[in-house]
Design a protein around this motif. Structure first.
Motif, mmCIF file in Angstrom:
data_model
loop_
_atom_site.group_PDB
_atom_site.id
_atom_site.type_symbol
_atom_site.label_atom_id
_atom_site.label_comp_id
_atom_site.label_asym_id
_atom_site.label_seq_id
_atom_site.Cartn_x
_atom_site.Cartn_y
_atom_site.Cartn_z
ATOM 1 N N ILE A 65 80.859 51.218 150.803
ATOM 2 C CA ILE A 65 80.912 51.831 149.467
ATOM 3 C C ILE A 65 79.639 52.617 149.166
ATOM 4 O O ILE A 65 79.688 53.727 148.620
ATOM 5 N N MET A 66 78.499 52.072 149.554
ATOM 6 C CA MET A 66 77.216 52.674 149.190
ATOM 7 C C MET A 66 76.805 53.835 150.091
ATOM 8 O O MET A 66 76.055 54.712 149.674
ATOM 9 N N SER A 67 77.304 53.850 151.309
ATOM 10 C CA SER A 67 76.865 54.872 152.263
ATOM 11 C C SER A 67 77.335 56.269 151.855
ATOM 12 O O SER A 67 78.443 56.453 151.357
ATOM 13 N N THR A 68 76.476 57.250 152.089
ATOM 14 C CA THR A 68 76.834 58.653 151.834
ATOM 15 C C THR A 68 77.367 59.332 153.093
ATOM 16 O O THR A 68 77.787 60.479 153.049
ATOM 17 N N SER A 69 77.317 58.623 154.203
ATOM 18 C CA SER A 69 77.826 59.152 155.478
ATOM 19 C C SER A 69 79.260 58.687 155.679
ATOM 20 O O SER A 69 79.540 57.484 155.673
ATOM 21 N N THR A 70 80.158 59.644 155.872
ATOM 22 C CA THR A 70 81.568 59.291 156.081
ATOM 23 C C THR A 70 81.733 58.438 157.328
ATOM 24 O O THR A 70 82.471 57.442 157.318
ATOM 25 N N ALA A 71 81.050 58.824 158.412
ATOM 26 C CA ALA A 71 81.169 58.077 159.669
ATOM 27 C C ALA A 71 80.697 56.640 159.494
ATOM 28 O O ALA A 71 81.347 55.692 159.950
ATOM 29 N N LEU A 72 79.550 56.458 158.816
ATOM 30 C CA LEU A 72 79.024 55.118 158.604
ATOM 31 C C LEU A 72 79.951 54.310 157.699
ATOM 32 O O LEU A 72 80.155 53.103 157.912
ATOM 33 N N SER A 73 80.529 54.957 156.701
ATOM 34 C CA SER A 73 81.469 54.264 155.812
ATOM 35 C C SER A 73 82.697 53.776 156.570
ATOM 36 O O SER A 73 83.189 52.667 156.331
ATOM 37 N N VAL A 74 83.179 54.606 157.491
ATOM 38 C CA VAL A 74 84.354 54.225 158.283
ATOM 39 C C VAL A 74 84.029 53.035 159.177
ATOM 40 O O VAL A 74 84.785 52.056 159.242
ATOM 41 N N VAL A 75 82.886 53.107 159.870
ATOM 42 C CA VAL A 75 82.490 52.005 160.755
ATOM 43 C C VAL A 75 82.284 50.726 159.957
ATOM 44 O O VAL A 75 82.760 49.641 160.328
ATOM 45 N N ALA A 76 81.572 50.849 158.828
ATOM 46 C CA ALA A 76 81.340 49.677 157.984
ATOM 47 C C ALA A 76 82.654 49.127 157.436
ATOM 48 O O ALA A 76 82.831 47.911 157.319
ATOM 49 N N GLY A 77 83.589 50.015 157.113
ATOM 50 C CA GLY A 77 84.891 49.579 156.624
ATOM 51 C C GLY A 77 85.659 48.782 157.667
ATOM 52 O O GLY A 77 86.306 47.786 157.344
ATOM 53 N N ILE A 78 85.567 49.216 158.926
ATOM 54 C CA ILE A 78 86.237 48.487 160.012
ATOM 55 C C ILE A 78 85.616 47.106 160.195
ATOM 56 O O ILE A 78 86.321 46.103 160.357
ATOM 57 N N VAL A 79 84.271 47.058 160.157
ATOM 58 C CA VAL A 79 83.585 45.765 160.270
ATOM 59 C C VAL A 79 83.967 44.858 159.098
ATOM 60 O O VAL A 79 84.215 43.663 159.269
ATOM 61 N N ALA A 80 84.013 45.427 157.891
ATOM 62 C CA ALA A 80 84.414 44.656 156.715
ATOM 63 C C ALA A 80 85.826 44.107 156.876
ATOM 64 O O ALA A 80 86.104 42.942 156.557
ATOM 65 N N MET A 81 86.719 44.954 157.371
ATOM 66 C CA MET A 81 88.099 44.531 157.564
ATOM 67 C C MET A 81 88.180 43.356 158.550
ATOM 68 O O MET A 81 88.860 42.364 158.288
ATOM 69 N N LEU A 82 87.456 43.439 159.660
ATOM 70 C CA LEU A 82 87.499 42.376 160.663
ATOM 71 C C LEU A 82 86.870 41.089 160.136
ATOM 72 O O LEU A 82 87.374 39.987 160.391
ATOM 73 N N GLY A 83 85.761 41.216 159.401
ATOM 74 C CA GLY A 83 85.118 40.031 158.850
ATOM 75 C C GLY A 83 85.991 39.339 157.819
ATOM 76 O O GLY A 83 86.159 38.113 157.840
ATOM 77 N N LEU A 84 86.564 40.118 156.911
ATOM 78 C CA LEU A 84 87.419 39.536 155.871
ATOM 79 C C LEU A 84 88.730 39.023 156.454
ATOM 80 O O LEU A 84 89.287 38.030 155.973
ATOM 81 N N ARG A 243 86.145 56.125 144.242
ATOM 82 C CA ARG A 243 85.903 56.063 145.688
ATOM 83 C C ARG A 243 85.731 54.613 146.135
ATOM 84 O O ARG A 243 86.293 54.200 147.155
ATOM 85 N N ALA A 244 84.962 53.835 145.364
ATOM 86 C CA ALA A 244 84.737 52.432 145.723
ATOM 87 C C ALA A 244 86.049 51.652 145.667
ATOM 88 O O ALA A 244 86.336 50.827 146.552
ATOM 89 N N PHE A 245 86.853 51.906 144.641
ATOM 90 C CA PHE A 245 88.127 51.209 144.498
ATOM 91 C C PHE A 245 89.056 51.536 145.665
ATOM 92 O O PHE A 245 89.718 50.644 146.217
ATOM 93 N N LEU A 246 89.085 52.802 146.066
ATOM 94 C CA LEU A 246 89.941 53.199 147.183
ATOM 95 C C LEU A 246 89.467 52.600 148.498
ATOM 96 O O LEU A 246 90.282 52.235 149.361
ATOM 97 N N ILE A 247 88.145 52.481 148.677
ATOM 98 C CA ILE A 247 87.614 51.849 149.893
ATOM 99 C C ILE A 247 88.018 50.374 149.926
ATOM 100 O O ILE A 247 88.426 49.851 150.970
#
Length: 365
Positions: A65-84, A243-247
């Motif tokens: 949510i906090m990252s301004t980099s799309t690539a980093l947001s995507v990677v972090a989102g995948i990690v978040a998904m796997l952790g949760l 944006r945060a809600f959609l993420i």
């Protein structure tokens, strides 16, 4: 939530005789005798694993949510998904465990994962145990079974795609249906029966909770409802940016889709509805043991040993690997125990896909 979609079956030429497989007594005896010392859960491991999964999941979600980099947001989102997803998978353990051996774990799990993800423990407790009942497994009374291998090919992608909408459905369930259900006992009964279970059988209706379980259910549902209403309010007022809600929705959808893919390959789904022996149930279920590595991500918390779990549902998740090694070594190659192990996800998806394309002689329903 309980799905209400209707999945058609393909015309068929021969029914799998899964219900006619006799129990292999040598396998059942070996499974019981070789694992008697593995039944005790390790509380410290349970808590450490759950907390670590939550920390990784929510930490990565904040980063996405906090990252301004799309690539980093995507990677972090995948990690978040796997952790949760790993944290959420503990609902399976919660539904099986003797809570006196892990005091407070259900409450901790609901607080860390169940309520925030809007999948509280009561949606699985009292439901999943029916899936393990010998007389219910694979029948119309099994909340977690559909003969997917006997249905038409288009049902498989629909089965996966529809799961992406689960976060929206859960928000509606707790932000809207929970409060409204307080106004009418009849409507409340419908919400409990049809929209309060993690089930895939559209015919399943759960019973109203009673006594202590009802009080526990009501407390947890109130927390989930307040959280859902808060989340919607924060998003609607702009306090939580769109944006945060959609993420958040995207990560939650990812969790639901990965879990649905795992569900798709957790069984062979070849039973037509007749009662099955324990061995037949085992052979209709799937192990994906080492050396495969990816199942640790898409089938975490012992779910890669799903067939073994159906033989020994009381074993804690951390004991399943050792149990599999012992039983595999003790039984010769002719034992049906080895027939439930598969090398990985692609082959299983291909297998069930090919099954739906076979000509069949039963009438569609």
């Amino acid at each position: 939530m309980n799905t209400t979609m209707s999945l058609d079956r393909a015309p068929v030429t021969a029914a799998p005789a899964t219900g006619r497989i006799a129990d292999d007594k040598a396998m059942l005896r070996a499974a019981a005798e070789l694992t008697r010392d593995l039944v005790q859960p390790r509380p410290r491991l349970y808590w450490a694993d759950l907390i670590a999964s939550a920390v990784v999941g929510y930490g990565a979600l904040v980063m996405a949510i906090m990252s301004t980099s799309t690539a980093l947001s995507v990677v972090a989102g995948i990690v978040a998904m796997l952790g949760l997803y790993r944290g959420l998978s503990f609902i399976h353990e919660v539904s099986h465990m003797k809570h006196a051996l892990l005091p407070g774990f259900r409450k901790g799990w609901d607080a860390l994962v169940g309520v925030p993800m809007l999948t509280p423990s009561f949606m699985y407790e009292g439901v999943h145990n029916l899936h393990h009942a010998k007389t219910r497994y694979g029948t119309a009374e099994d909340p977690e079974y559909l003969p997917l291998a006997l249905m038409k090919p288009w049902t498989l992608p629909l089965f996966i795609v529809i799961s992406a909408l689960a976060p929206i459905a859960l928000i509606f369930r707790y932000a809207v249906l929970s409060p409204l259900s307080l106004l009418s006992p009849r409507f409340r009964a419908m919400v409990v029966e049809r929209y309060s279970a993690l089930a895939i059988n559209p015919r399943f209706r759960r019973r109203m909770p009673e006594s202590d379980f009802a009080r526990q259910w009501n407390r947890i549902e109130m927390a989930a409802s307040l959280w859902a209403i808060t989340l919607v309010t924060l998003a609607a007022t702009g306090v939580l940016p769109l944006r945060a809600f959609l993420i958040i929705l995207g990560v939650a959808s990812g969790v639901a889709v990965v879990n649905q893919v795992r569900t798709l390959v957790a069984h062979l789904w070849e039973n037509e509805g007749e009662p099955m022996s324990v061995t037949a149930q085992y052979l209709d279920t799937v192990n994906v043991p080492p050396p495969a590595l990816l199942p640790a991500l898409w089938a975490p918390v012992g779910l890669r040993y799903h067939a073994l779990h159906h033989l020994l549902p009381g074993l804690p998740y951390h004991s399943l690997g050792e149990a599999h090694r012992r039983i595999s070594a003790a039984l010769d190659g002719a034992s049906p125990y080895h027939k439930a192990s598969y090398p990985g996800l692609p082959g299983l998806v291909l297998k069930i896909g090919q099954s739906t394309m076979m000509p069949r002689n039963r009438s569609p329903i």
